[in-house]
Design a protein around this motif. Structure first.
Motif, PDB file in Angstrom:
ATOM      1  N   ILE A  24      44.742 -18.068 120.623  1.00 22.53           N
ATOM      2  CA  ILE A  24      43.979 -16.970 120.036  1.00 22.53           C
ATOM      3  C   ILE A  24      43.129 -17.446 118.859  1.00 22.53           C
ATOM      4  O   ILE A  24      41.937 -17.142 118.777  1.00 22.53           O
ATOM      5  CB  ILE A  24      44.933 -15.844 119.591  1.00 22.53           C
ATOM      6  CG1 ILE A  24      45.591 -15.195 120.814  1.00 22.53           C
ATOM      7  CG2 ILE A  24      44.189 -14.797 118.775  1.00 22.53           C
ATOM      8  CD1 ILE A  24      46.710 -14.219 120.471  1.00 22.53           C
ATOM      9  N   SER A  25      43.720 -18.203 117.940  1.00 26.81           N
ATOM     10  CA  SER A  25      42.985 -18.659 116.756  1.00 26.81           C
ATOM     11  C   SER A  25      41.887 -19.647 117.107  1.00 26.81           C
ATOM     12  O   SER A  25      40.793 -19.607 116.530  1.00 26.81           O
ATOM     13  CB  SER A  25      43.953 -19.293 115.754  1.00 26.81           C
ATOM     14  OG  SER A  25      44.870 -18.349 115.261  1.00 26.81           O
ATOM     15  N   SER A  28      39.029 -17.806 119.019  1.00 24.93           N
ATOM     16  CA  SER A  28      38.342 -16.930 118.059  1.00 24.93           C
ATOM     17  C   SER A  28      37.484 -17.743 117.094  1.00 24.93           C
ATOM     18  O   SER A  28      36.366 -17.332 116.750  1.00 24.93           O
ATOM     19  CB  SER A  28      39.364 -16.104 117.275  1.00 24.93           C
ATOM     20  OG  SER A  28      40.112 -15.275 118.125  1.00 24.93           O
ATOM     21  N   SER A  29      37.983 -18.894 116.670  1.00 26.90           N
ATOM     22  CA  SER A  29      37.205 -19.762 115.784  1.00 26.90           C
ATOM     23  C   SER A  29      35.942 -20.264 116.477  1.00 26.90           C
ATOM     24  O   SER A  29      34.868 -20.340 115.857  1.00 26.90           O
ATOM     25  CB  SER A  29      38.056 -20.950 115.331  1.00 26.90           C
ATOM     26  OG  SER A  29      39.147 -20.528 114.554  1.00 26.90           O
ATOM     27  N   ALA A  66      38.379  -8.440 116.352  1.00 28.63           N
ATOM     28  CA  ALA A  66      38.141  -8.489 117.800  1.00 28.63           C
ATOM     29  C   ALA A  66      36.817  -7.824 118.155  1.00 28.63           C
ATOM     30  O   ALA A  66      36.074  -8.308 119.020  1.00 28.63           O
ATOM     31  CB  ALA A  66      39.289  -7.818 118.539  1.00 28.63           C
ATOM     32  N   LEU A  69      34.000 -10.111 117.146  1.00 29.79           N
ATOM     33  CA  LEU A  69      33.921 -11.285 118.017  1.00 29.79           C
ATOM     34  C   LEU A  69      33.517 -10.927 119.451  1.00 29.79           C
ATOM     35  O   LEU A  69      33.375 -11.813 120.285  1.00 29.79           O
ATOM     36  CB  LEU A  69      35.268 -12.014 118.031  1.00 29.79           C
ATOM     37  CG  LEU A  69      35.736 -12.599 116.694  1.00 29.79           C
ATOM     38  CD1 LEU A  69      37.188 -13.050 116.781  1.00 29.79           C
ATOM     39  CD2 LEU A  69      34.841 -13.743 116.254  1.00 29.79           C
ATOM     40  N   ALA A  71      35.395  -9.097 121.535  1.00 30.21           N
ATOM     41  CA  ALA A  71      36.568  -9.104 122.406  1.00 30.21           C
ATOM     42  C   ALA A  71      37.247  -7.748 122.520  1.00 30.21           C
ATOM     43  O   ALA A  71      38.043  -7.532 123.439  1.00 30.21           O
ATOM     44  CB  ALA A  71      37.583 -10.132 121.900  1.00 30.21           C
ATOM     45  N   GLU A 118      44.598 -13.169 124.196  1.00 31.94           N
ATOM     46  CA  GLU A 118      44.013 -14.458 124.549  1.00 31.94           C
ATOM     47  C   GLU A 118      42.994 -14.311 125.679  1.00 31.94           C
ATOM     48  O   GLU A 118      41.926 -14.935 125.660  1.00 31.94           O
ATOM     49  CB  GLU A 118      45.110 -15.443 124.946  1.00 31.94           C
ATOM     50  CG  GLU A 118      44.601 -16.871 125.086  1.00 31.94           C
ATOM     51  CD  GLU A 118      45.719 -17.880 125.163  1.00 31.94           C
ATOM     52  OE1 GLU A 118      45.858 -18.506 126.224  1.00 31.94           O
ATOM     53  OE2 GLU A 118      46.450 -18.021 124.165  1.00 31.94           O
ATOM     54  N   VAL A 121      39.678 -12.706 124.102  1.00 34.95           N
ATOM     55  CA  VAL A 121      38.784 -13.598 123.364  1.00 34.95           C
ATOM     56  C   VAL A 121      38.193 -14.654 124.294  1.00 34.95           C
ATOM     57  O   VAL A 121      37.048 -15.102 124.100  1.00 34.95           O
ATOM     58  CB  VAL A 121      39.498 -14.250 122.153  1.00 34.95           C
ATOM     59  CG1 VAL A 121      39.761 -13.216 121.075  1.00 34.95           C
ATOM     60  CG2 VAL A 121      40.779 -14.957 122.543  1.00 34.95           C
ATOM     61  N   LEU A 321      43.089 -13.676 114.563  1.00 30.35           N
ATOM     62  CA  LEU A 321      41.743 -13.135 114.808  1.00 30.35           C
ATOM     63  C   LEU A 321      40.979 -12.968 113.501  1.00 30.35           C
ATOM     64  O   LEU A 321      39.822 -13.387 113.372  1.00 30.35           O
ATOM     65  CB  LEU A 321      41.849 -11.783 115.511  1.00 30.35           C
ATOM     66  CG  LEU A 321      42.267 -11.783 116.975  1.00 30.35           C
ATOM     67  CD1 LEU A 321      42.749 -10.394 117.389  1.00 30.35           C
ATOM     68  CD2 LEU A 321      41.107 -12.212 117.862  1.00 30.35           C
ATOM     69  N   ASN A 325      37.585 -15.003 112.234  1.00 32.78           N
ATOM     70  CA  ASN A 325      36.358 -14.232 112.050  1.00 32.78           C
ATOM     71  C   ASN A 325      35.805 -14.401 110.640  1.00 32.78           C
ATOM     72  O   ASN A 325      34.595 -14.598 110.449  1.00 32.78           O
ATOM     73  CB  ASN A 325      36.648 -12.756 112.345  1.00 32.78           C
ATOM     74  CG  ASN A 325      35.398 -11.904 112.366  1.00 32.78           C
ATOM     75  OD1 ASN A 325      34.401 -12.269 112.979  1.00 32.78           O
ATOM     76  ND2 ASN A 325      35.439 -10.767 111.710  1.00 32.78           N
TER      77      ASN A 325
END
Length: 390
Positions: A24-25, A28-29, A66, A69, A71, A118, A121, A321, A325
């Motif tokens: 996830i991280s 998202s990054s 989210a 991003l 998502a 997951e 994203v 997340l 962000n």
């Protein structure tokens, strides 16, 4: 190694960033930095993207991130408006109890599976971002103008070296990036001395409706069935461990049976039968990561690599997340000064991380497992009072 970071490219030139970890991280990054004008490359240790996962909650900060991003459109709340949790002992249901679903809706998180976030994203990830599987960092060297990373393919053992403007470690509690750039795990990992075993059911337990969950709460251990309105339940076993690092090397199918002991009761018996067949089982320690800084020069850590609040806090996905962000926003706002951007990012995020880590180690832990009869009774009295006030 120099920590005096300045940009060596103009704003019109795309800056390269290596992101380690496709969770996830990490995803998202990649999205956040792409939006900020960077050119991300992602490497992942596994041969394919991880699927499935256990129950988690997504709070307001995470939902805002989210949406930012792209998502949120792929997410929905799996919480049932008619959800109810029963307290059980080894003989069966003893009464009602409270769980995440009982948090008032004005404050309540969305209930979902780790895989839901997951997948969301990943769907929002731009198609032109390169993902390289079966690959880990092997060495990291940096100066004021670049980070040189040697990577290793785990299937071929072939190594290669590339230069980046920034490296982001999003590779979990036992982060290889952190080890290479900041030092040994022992410097930063704080063990809470508990274990978790989490997995999905393929079908709901007998005699329970799809929105009915159960919680067994005993001294030093608990068993929970988390329910959803449109998906089979997930399981969480958690217990105190004298030597967590030795514990995590054991077979969870055997160890859970040993720790909880017979008689299991029909709900735990069903869960243990499902554990024998489960494909994706999380059996791990409950560790927090405490660091004086999440960046060193041109290497920065996000998510569990940087601040893991533990499952007990309920804030892991939200911080993953939100932290990614905010990192993208800071780097976009201060595109000419990476060091300033990273410092500003930390200053904004660190108070929240500190709050959620404290929550995870105290009240959050007590919600999941009690260390003595007094805590068990205090929890039951609190539940009775809260039910009366609801």
């Amino acid at each position: 190694m120099s920590n005096n970071v300045s940009n060596n490219k103009t704003n019109n030139e795309s800056k390269k960033v290596l992101i380690v970890g496709l969770g996830i991280s990490g995803i998202s990054s990649a999205i956040a930095l792409k939006k900020a004008g960077w050119d991300p490359v992602i490497i992942e240790k596994a041969s394919e993207r991880r699927k499935g996962g256990y129950f988690l909650a997504l709070f307001g900060l995470g939902r805002y991130a989210a949406q930012d991003l792209g998502a949120l459109q792929f997410l929905h709340d799996r919480r049932s408006s008619t959800s109810v949790n029963f307290s059980i002992d080894r003989n069966g249901i003893t009464g009602y109890t409270l769980g995440f679903a009982d948090i008032p809706r004005s404050f309540a998180p969305w209930m979902m599976l780790r895989g839901d976030i997951e997948n969301a994203v990943y769907k929002a990830l731009p198609n032109d971002i390169e993902i390289i599987y079966d690959t880990v960092p092997d060495a990291i060297w940096q100066n004021s103008s670049e980070v040189r990373v040697t990577t290793k393919n785990l299937k071929t053992n072939m190594k290669s070296e590339s230069s980046y403007d920034l490296v982001i470690g999003a590779d979990g509690v036992f982060s290889k990036v952190r080890e290479l750039a900041f030092g040994p795990h022992e410097q930063y990992i704080k063990e809470l001395d508990y274990m978790i075993c989490a997995y999905q059911l393929t079908e709901n337990p007998p005699d329970l409706k799809i929105d009915q969950g159960v919680i067994l709460h005993e001294v030093n251990k608990s068993f929970t069935i988390f329910t959803f309105k449109n998906h089979p339940a997930t399981i969480l076993f958690t217990y105190k461990a004298d030597n967590p690092q030795a514990e995590r090397k054991k077979d969870p199918r055997e160890r859970i049976r040993e720790v909880f002991g017979k008689p299991y009761g029909k709900y735990m018996e069903f869960a243990l039968e499902q554990l024998d067949q489960a494909d994706n089982v999380i059996f791990s320690t409950t560790d927090q990561v405490k660091m004086p800084s999440w960046h060193r020069g041109r290497v920065v850590l996000v998510g569990d690599s940087a601040w893991c609040p533990t499952l007990y806090s309920g804030m892991g996905a939200t911080l993953g997340l939100g932290g990614a962000n905010l990192l993208g926003k800071a780097l976009q706002k201060h595109s000419d000064n990476i060091e300033y951007a990273l410092n500003e990012w930390e200053n904004i995020l660190r108070p929240k991380v500190k709050q959620f880590q404290k929550q995870g180690a105290t009240t959050g832990r007590r919600n999941f497992v009690s260390i003595n009869d007094k805590e068990v009774q205090k929890r039951e009295n609190s539940i009775k009072l809260r039910r009366t006030l609801m």
